[in-house]
Design a protein around this motif. Structure first.
Motif, mmCIF file in Angstrom:
data_model
loop_
_atom_site.group_PDB
_atom_site.id
_atom_site.type_symbol
_atom_site.label_atom_id
_atom_site.label_comp_id
_atom_site.label_asym_id
_atom_site.label_seq_id
_atom_site.Cartn_x
_atom_site.Cartn_y
_atom_site.Cartn_z
ATOM 1 N N ALA A 78 113.936 9.655 46.250
ATOM 2 C CA ALA A 78 113.268 8.494 45.680
ATOM 3 C C ALA A 78 113.512 8.460 44.180
ATOM 4 N N VAL A 79 113.349 7.266 43.624
ATOM 5 C CA VAL A 79 113.324 7.071 42.176
ATOM 6 C C VAL A 79 111.968 6.477 41.836
ATOM 7 N N GLY A 80 111.397 6.920 40.737
ATOM 8 C CA GLY A 80 110.103 6.370 40.344
ATOM 9 C C GLY A 80 109.820 6.546 38.873
ATOM 10 N N GLU A 81 108.597 6.182 38.521
ATOM 11 C CA GLU A 81 108.143 6.261 37.136
ATOM 12 C C GLU A 81 106.960 7.220 37.042
ATOM 13 N N VAL A 82 107.004 8.105 36.067
ATOM 14 C CA VAL A 82 105.897 9.034 35.850
ATOM 15 C C VAL A 82 104.691 8.256 35.335
ATOM 16 N N LEU A 121 112.792 17.569 40.961
ATOM 17 C CA LEU A 121 112.387 16.540 40.011
ATOM 18 C C LEU A 121 113.291 16.561 38.782
ATOM 19 N N THR A 122 113.889 15.404 38.483
ATOM 20 C CA THR A 122 114.845 15.289 37.391
ATOM 21 C C THR A 122 114.603 14.001 36.627
ATOM 22 N N ARG A 123 114.551 14.097 35.314
ATOM 23 C CA ARG A 123 114.435 12.900 34.480
ATOM 24 C C ARG A 123 115.828 12.318 34.282
ATOM 25 N N VAL A 124 115.951 11.006 34.407
ATOM 26 C CA VAL A 124 117.251 10.353 34.246
ATOM 27 C C VAL A 124 117.162 9.285 33.167
ATOM 28 N N GLU A 125 118.256 9.126 32.460
ATOM 29 C CA GLU A 125 118.364 8.090 31.436
ATOM 30 C C GLU A 125 119.135 6.917 32.018
ATOM 31 N N LEU A 126 118.529 5.743 31.986
ATOM 32 C CA LEU A 126 119.183 4.592 32.593
ATOM 33 C C LEU A 126 120.404 4.150 31.790
ATOM 34 N N GLU A 127 120.267 3.928 30.494
ATOM 35 C CA GLU A 127 121.395 3.606 29.609
ATOM 36 C C GLU A 127 122.346 2.595 30.251
ATOM 37 N N GLY A 128 121.776 1.466 30.679
ATOM 38 C CA GLY A 128 122.604 0.424 31.278
ATOM 39 C C GLY A 128 122.752 0.529 32.779
ATOM 40 N N ALA A 129 122.360 1.667 33.363
ATOM 41 C CA ALA A 129 122.446 1.832 34.812
ATOM 42 C C ALA A 129 121.170 1.308 35.466
ATOM 43 N N GLU A 130 121.289 0.868 36.691
ATOM 44 C CA GLU A 130 120.118 0.483 37.472
ATOM 45 C C GLU A 130 119.467 1.741 38.044
ATOM 46 N N ALA A 131 118.148 1.749 38.119
ATOM 47 C CA ALA A 131 117.446 2.923 38.638
ATOM 48 C C ALA A 131 117.915 3.265 40.050
#
Length: 341
Positions: A78-82, A121-131
């Protein structure tokens, strides 16, 4: 503050094709995070063929464990927001990936290794990418496609590569990585619509395997293929053994033809001996060391438009079981996802 969230649970193991009746959606109270944990509001969750293997009383030996009945389905990306954090290195508002999908909220311990590390659990940087891309080309699907070609030394270019299930999440990426690496790619899929998409959008030769495997492979590759990227098994693996040339290689990442029926192994396995073939099973999670170079490469291709990413999106957590049934039945193209909100 007490939160209430919904989650999907397995009600019973399907004896044949997956149906929505095999699952239930329940409301649960969501606890706050304990020290060292974070609370994540999931926005996207993954739907993968491998989930079908875990909808059995016993999952295959060495694979991820079967989903227990009546309990949360741990081990789904899954992808989500803390939304709350009691863990160092994670702040409210961070976008993260983890392996507690098919639910609206998840309490996650970043120290807990999930899915062989790929779901930790990993934090990702979107930087123009879609979640959502971190569940597809920039996540486990991209890693599986890249790793499969890597382990059979098919990234050097100059060869003929056959990719089965080529319109799926992994297959469509394997097709493009192989082509962009300088190989000639032959793709197969199970409908004329998928074949047209492979030809027109991905720019490769493609055929509908329901029209015949041997005849079409023989016509497109009369001198044989060098590499097969196979996630189907069964008759597809049998055809690969027939059409591979001497010292050919097979990257085996699945056997979806067997997931809802009795396994049917190839009848011509001796060809692996007579042709000096290499049959290489692999898992994306066993190749985590390739994740940084894969992400850099694919992110670049996505930015330039050289790599096409297609998603089939189902809306609402309650649609996850239907999404799985549709994907296993071959009625989705590209990466299958559920948008939770």
């Amino acid at each position: 503050m007490t939160r209430v969230g919904r989650e999907v649970r397995v009600r019973g193991y399907p004896a044949g094709p997956v149906t929505t009746g095999d699952f239930e959606v329940v409301e649960v109270e969501v606890p706050g995070p304990a020290p060292g944990e974070v609370l994540v509001r999931n926005t996207w969750t993954s739907v993968d063929p491998g989930l079908r293997l875990r909808l059995r009383p016993d999952a295959p030996a060495g694979y991820f464990v079967a989903f227990p009945l009546g309990e949360p389905m741990d081990g789904v990306m899954a992808v989500g927001e803390v939304v709350e954090s009691c863990a160092e290195g994670f702040a409210v508002g961070d976008t993260v990936t983890h392996a507690k999908g098919w639910r609206e909220y998840a309490v996650v311990d970043p120290a807990e290794v999930q899915l062989g590390g790929i779901g930790t659990l990993t934090r990702v940087e979107l930087e123009g990418a879609e979640a959502s891309w971190f569940l597809g080309p920039l996540g486990g699907m991209g890693l599986t496609a890249y790793a499969g070609l890597h382990v059979v030394d098919a990234l050097r270019g100059g060869e003929t590569v056959w990719v089965s299930a080529a319109a799926g999440a992994v297959g469509s990426l394997a097709v493009q990585i192989a082509r962009l690496s300088g190989n000639r790619v032959i793709a197969s899929a199970g409908s004329d619509d998928k074949v047209a998409w492979l030809q027109e959008s991905l720019g490769v030769e493609a055929f509908n395997y329901r029209d015949g495997l041997d005849d079409r492979l023989g016509a497109l590759a009369p001198h044989g293929v060098d590499v097969c990227f196979d996630s189907v098994g069964g008759d597809h693996l049998e055809a690969a053994l027939d059409h591979l040339g001497r010292n050919g290689r097979v990257a085996m990442c699945g056997s979806i033809s067997d997931y809802e029926s009795e396994p049917k192994g190839p009848r011509n396995l001796f060809l692996a001996v007579s042709k000096d073939l290499t049959l290489r099973g692999f898992r994306g999670s066993s190749n985590l060391h390739l994740m940084p170079e894969m992400r850099q490469l694919i992110a670049g291709w996505l930015a330039t438009g050289e790599l096409v990413h297609r998603e089939t999106v189902f809306t609402g957590l309650e649609s996850a079981p239907h999404a799985l049934a549709e994907m296993i039945a071959g009625r989705t193209i590209g990466k299958t996802l559920v948008s939770i909100g």
